[in-house]
Design a protein around this motif. Structure first.
Motif, mmCIF file in Angstrom:
data_model
loop_
_atom_site.group_PDB
_atom_site.id
_atom_site.type_symbol
_atom_site.label_atom_id
_atom_site.label_comp_id
_atom_site.label_asym_id
_atom_site.label_seq_id
_atom_site.Cartn_x
_atom_site.Cartn_y
_atom_site.Cartn_z
ATOM 1 N N TYR A 1 -0.661 4.023 6.023
ATOM 2 C CA TYR A 1 -1.348 4.355 7.286
ATOM 3 C C TYR A 1 -2.857 4.244 7.124
ATOM 4 O O TYR A 1 -3.546 3.635 7.941
ATOM 5 N N GLY A 2 -3.405 4.822 6.040
ATOM 6 C CA GLY A 2 -4.855 4.767 5.845
ATOM 7 C C GLY A 2 -5.341 3.353 5.609
ATOM 8 O O GLY A 2 -6.390 2.938 6.129
ATOM 9 N N ALA A 3 -4.586 2.568 4.810
ATOM 10 C CA ALA A 3 -4.973 1.188 4.537
ATOM 11 C C ALA A 3 -4.950 0.368 5.820
ATOM 12 O O ALA A 3 -5.824 -0.487 6.037
ATOM 13 N N ARG A 4 -3.972 0.630 6.696
ATOM 14 C CA ARG A 4 -3.876 -0.117 7.959
ATOM 15 C C ARG A 4 -5.075 0.202 8.851
ATOM 16 O O ARG A 4 -5.656 -0.693 9.489
ATOM 17 N N ALA A 5 -5.484 1.472 8.858
ATOM 18 C CA ALA A 5 -6.638 1.860 9.684
ATOM 19 C C ALA A 5 -7.908 1.199 9.180
ATOM 20 O O ALA A 5 -8.721 0.702 9.981
ATOM 21 N N ARG A 6 -8.110 1.151 7.846
ATOM 22 C CA ARG A 6 -9.311 0.506 7.295
ATOM 23 C C ARG A 6 -9.302 -0.994 7.590
ATOM 24 O O ARG A 6 -10.346 -1.595 7.896
ATOM 25 N N TYR A 7 -8.130 -1.604 7.523
ATOM 26 C CA TYR A 7 -8.011 -3.042 7.811
ATOM 27 C C TYR A 7 -8.377 -3.330 9.271
ATOM 28 O O TYR A 7 -9.090 -4.307 9.575
ATOM 29 N N GLU A 8 -7.888 -2.492 10.190
ATOM 30 C CA GLU A 8 -8.162 -2.733 11.613
ATOM 31 C C GLU A 8 -9.660 -2.618 11.891
ATOM 32 O O GLU A 8 -10.212 -3.398 12.697
ATOM 33 N N GLN A 9 -10.356 -1.676 11.253
ATOM 34 C CA GLN A 9 -11.813 -1.570 11.417
ATOM 35 C C GLN A 9 -12.495 -2.833 10.880
ATOM 36 O O GLN A 9 -13.419 -3.367 11.508
ATOM 37 N N ASP B 1 -0.089 4.938 0.927
ATOM 38 C CA ASP B 1 -1.330 4.953 1.709
ATOM 39 C C ASP B 1 -1.274 3.885 2.790
ATOM 40 O O ASP B 1 -2.286 3.302 3.163
ATOM 41 N N THR C 1 -10.107 -4.324 -2.255
ATOM 42 C CA THR C 1 -8.987 -3.455 -1.912
ATOM 43 C C THR C 1 -8.019 -3.385 -3.077
ATOM 44 O O THR C 1 -8.136 -4.142 -4.051
ATOM 45 N N HIS D 1 0.860 -1.193 0.000
ATOM 46 C CA HIS D 1 0.000 0.000 0.000
ATOM 47 C C HIS D 1 0.894 1.240 0.000
ATOM 48 O O HIS D 1 0.831 2.088 0.891
#
Length: 884
Positions: free
Chosen positions: A185-193, A183, A205, A180
């Motif tokens: 940081y953003g991809a990691r946040a979406r994955y954690e959600q 992106d 994705t 990623h």
């Protein structure tokens, strides 16, 4: 302790024996000599021994198979180091796994054992199962990723998909940093959600490969107490296909409808135009029946026809038919309809395509017009156009057949192609068509004779190709034939003219060779005798007469050489023969030839060679001198006052090559500007009136330009009338290495004293001239009057060199040379043979080489040329004999 102990058991152990008998683990004690001093009941059961049977026995006698095993090694270590230890090992005598705890004591060791065979088997079964599962997952055609904590495990499909290896994506941080990019940081946040929600649905994705390609990925994930499992499917191509279909659907000029159970579900812009609507919402939900009039154009009720269409769809899944529909303004339009049934998510749908019949009619009219146009072209073309079936029968011939071959078209259709071909050309035609049918990509033509209706023969050339169906199978042959009779006649005439030109050129060459021989032979005697006469004592008046004779002879030889050189150049037979050349020495030689003439005219003649004193190069010395001599001769000839200066300098140089520029500058009459280019043309002078005043053949500069071109150089002139001229040449030349220069110097310093020469010559004057010149060089000369005599003398006496005239009676020089070489092939050795000839053509030189001659000397020759060749060939080691 009962029977499980004896008198040697220490009192402390005896006091707690009852406790040890009731523990679950086996316990035994060994003294320092590894003799059992105690064992409890669980230990005896684990070791398959009866109660009380172990005390007093030695470990390795009871279980010899454990010698040098982990058990004895650990026991020795505990006794030696007095350090407790724990381990698991395979107890081979009983084929069981034991968990062992060793405790050292002052007089031995205490050992706790537990049978863990069942646990180890379960663990091994689990490991095998996990390995099998991983192997299955590793072979999945889609990407799979295991996450355990922060660690990731990738299957092969994932590595191939992303281009990264397991080692590059071994942690979850690596995954988001590399796949990623930009992106993470953003991809990691979406994955954690997504993860906190328990991966509830299929997720789409984007992942970036190692090569920087962005892929669209469908991700399905699962989570349990051991970790996560992801399935990754590349849907990039599918999305592209869907997008292409959407573009095709939306922008096609054909009307597309998607019908569901409740009418139109979707349609494109062309469909709205066809319906006469402006918004898609106006079309959605409309049924086929609602778009139709009560009756079709043929009088059939629309509902009845729709029932028949639906029956066809139920039976075959697709159907095509003509239809008339109603527009909102009440007008009727005719369309051609194609319907296909399919299902999505168990829902029956229909894809309907409408094509306006007015478009089809227009296309049919255009096709008809195109066919008429091409038929008009075919009917009026002069070439014969035809088609053949697979069995070689005419299925079509153009009307031009009748004009060419006299048969009516209906007489040809259905007949075989070979029926109209000359019998001698039938096989050729069959081979041509067979090759085309075998390889349709083959291109070429076939020349054949056709039989006219009146029986006469006509020549034709045909070209064609095989027409294939959609599967690549041949359908028929299409060909085009045109009359080549006139072309064949023209080619025959051209070949006849070419043969005549070749014969003429051959006759010209033979004539020039004859003239050359007949002129050069007496000229050789004249110049040779004058050179010999110059070596005698003469009065001043006689020296003047002799000088005039020599000058006239040299002029005559130059004219002959110019004519022959021009002839060779025109025939493309003039060649360049590079040798070692000292540039300054060559320039001095040429300039010295004109010093007398310049002195007589009262003009100066100088040479400026600058820093070229030691320049040695590879060049054709004769041709270089010939070009410079032509330039100097012209400069002296056309200069009455002032002088002529020869200047040599290097334009460019490297370690291996130089670009040499030589200029001949005079203060003569100059050249008119409009005649500068013409002076390099054959038989041309700057002013035709000069021929009368100055003489000359007008070939010198032409030959010079051709020679410079052959040597890869350039020649030019700068001149103004009455102000003189500057002629220049530039020659690219290769430097001579120090070793080659040394070798060339050695050749020049060879002594000819005592060298034995056989002179084979039938002309008495030439014999006298050549013999005297050779003797002046210190050689011993014997004479053979013909080739036969030369053959005999070389067989009975030894000679260092043979000078062999080419044209002699009884046996010529070529025949004699072949005979000598044949004899040497048996007896061994090889004597150098130098050709003497009054002809000077390249083919003459080639004939001498093919006969076995080693060198070539053209008459009339100068003593310096003769001396150079004799020194070159007299110093060479003799060729090895056949014996050794």
């Amino acid at each position: 302790m009962g029977s499980s102990s004896d008198a040697r058991v220490p009192d402390k152990l005896r006091n707690i024996a009852d406790i040890f008998e009731n523990i679950s683990d086996g316990l035994f004690a060994l003294d320092s000599g590894w003799q059992f001093i105690y064992s409890n009941g669980p230990a005896e059961r684990i070791l398959h021994r009866t109660h009380g049977s172990l005390p007093g026995k030695y470990l390795l006698r009871e279980f010899p198979a454990i010698a040098d095993s982990i058990f004895t090694l650990e026991f020795e270590k505990a006794i030696r180091d007095q350090v407790p230890g724990q381990f698991e090992g395979f107890f081979s005598p009983l084929r069981i796994w034991l968990a062992v705890s060793v405790h050292p004591a002052p007089e031995g060791i205490a050992v706790y054992i537990r049978d863990v065979t069942d646990r180890r088997s379960a663990e091994e079964a689990l490991r095998v199962s996990e390995t099998r599962l991983r192997n299955v997952v590793d072979r999945l055609p889609v990407g799979a990723v295991f996450r355990e904590g922060d660690r990731l495990w990738l299957n092969r499909a994932t590595e191939q998909l992303l281009g990264y290896s397991q080692g590059e994506l071994c942690t979850i941080d690596d995954w988001f940093a590399l796949t990623h990019r930009g992106d993470g940081y953003g991809a990691r946040a979406r994955y954690e959600q997504y993860r906190e929600a328990g991966f509830p649905k299929v997720e789409r994705t984007s992942l970036t490969t190692k090569d920087g390609v962005v892929l669209q990925i469908q991700m399905v994930a699962y989570i349990d107490d051991k970790g996560e499992f992801w399935l990754l499917t590349d849907i990039t191509e599918r999305l592209l296909t869907e997008e292409k279909f959407r573009i095709l659907f939306e922008h096609s000029n054909r009307a597309y409808f998607l019908f569901g159970p409740n009418g139109i579900m979707d349609c494109n812009a062309a469909a709205l135009v066809q319906l006469g609507l402006s918004e898609k919402g106006e079309a959605l939900g409309r049924t086929f029946a609602s778009l139709s009039p009560e009756f079709q154009s043929n009088g059939e009720r629309s509902l009845d026809k729709l029932r028949a269409v639906n029956q066809e769809l139920r039976t075959h899944g697709q159907h095509s038919f003509d239809w008339t529909h109603t527009r909102p303004d009440g007008t009727l339009a005719s369309v051609y309809v194609s319907v296909s049934k399919f299902s999505i998510d168990q829902q029956q749908l229909e894809l309907v395509v409408w094509q306006d019949l007015s478009d089809i009619k227009e296309a049919e009219d255009k096709l008809r017009q195109s066919e008429d146009r091409y038929r008009t072209i075919i009917d009026n073309t002069d070439e014969i156009i035809y088609t053949l079936s697979l069995d070689g029968l005419f299925t079509y011939v153009s009307p031009s057949w009748t004009r060419h071959l006299g048969h009516a078209v209906d007489e040809v259709i259905g007949k075989a192609f070979v029926d109209f071909v000359h019998p001698d050309d039938v096989l050729k035609g069959k081979v041509y068509t067979y090759r085309l049918f075998k390889d349709p990509s083959h291109r070429g033509s076939c020349m054949y004779r056709a039989v006219h209706h009146d029986g006469s023969i006509r020549w034709y050339e045909t070209t064609g190709s095989v027409v294939l169906d959609a599967e690549g199978h041949p359908l028929h042959f299409v060909g085009l034939s045109h009359d080549v009779g006139e072309r064949r006649q023209a080619r025959a005439a051209l070949e006849e003219a070419r043969d005549a030109a070749v014969a003429s050129s051959r006759a010209k060459s033979q004539f020039l060779a004859t003239v050359s021989h007949e002129i050069r032979t007496p000229l050789n005697g004249v110049l040779g005798m004058t050179n010999l006469l110059a070596d005698t004592t003469l009065t001043k008046e006689q020296q003047g007469y002799l000088k005039t004779i020599q000058s006239s002879g040299e002029i005559l030889r130059r004219v002959i050489d110019d004519v022959l050189d021009f002839s060779r150049i025109e025939a493309g037979k003039l060649t360049i023969s590079p040798l070692a050349v000292d540039v300054v020495s060559a320039l001095q030689d040429v300039v010295s030839l004109f010093e007398g003439r310049a002195h007589e005219k009262g003009i100066a003649l100088g040479l400026d060679w600058g820093g070229l004193k030691s320049l040695l190069v590879y060049a054709d010395p004769a041709r270089v001198k010939q070009v410079i001599a032509n330039l100097i001769a012209n400069a002296v000839k056309f200069t009455e006052e002032g002088g002529v200066q020869v200047v040599a300098r290097l334009v460019r140089e490297t370690k291996t090559a130089v670009l040499l520029r030589i200029e001949v500058v005079d203060t003569g009459i100059g050249i008119l500007p409009d005649r500068v280019e013409a002076i390099f043309e054959g038989f041309t002078q700057a002013d035709n009136s000069m021929v009368r005043k100055y003489g000359g053949s007008g070939l010198g500069l032409t030959i010079s330009k051709r020679l410079v071109d052959l040597m890869g150089g350039k020649i030019g002139v700068e001149s103004q009338p009455s102000q003189g001229s500057r002629f220049w040449i530039e020659l690219p030349l290769s430097r001579i290495s120090a070793s080659s220069a040394k070798k060339a110097a050695e050749h020049r310093n060879v002594s000819l004293e005592g060298v034995r020469i056989l002179l084979a010559e039938d002309n008495d004057i030439n014999v006298e001239v050549a013999k005297k010149q050779i003797e002046l060089l210190g050689c011993i000369v014997e004479v053979a009057s013909n080739g036969r005599r030369a053959l005999d003398m070389t067989g009975s006496s030894e000679y260092d060199i043979v000078l062999m005239d080419v044209q002699m009676p009884e046996m010529d020089g070529l025949q004699a040379t072949r005979a000598i070489r044949a004899r040497e092939g048996t007896a061994g050795g090889r004597i150098p043979i130098i050709a003497l000839t009054a002809t000077a053509f390249a083919e003459d030189k080639k004939a001498c080489e093919e006969a076995g001659m080693d060198a070539f000397l053209s008459k009339p020759f100068k003593r310096e040329e003769l001396e150079r060749l004799l020194k070159l060939w007299s110093h060479l080691d003799p060729a090895p004999t056949a014996a050794g």
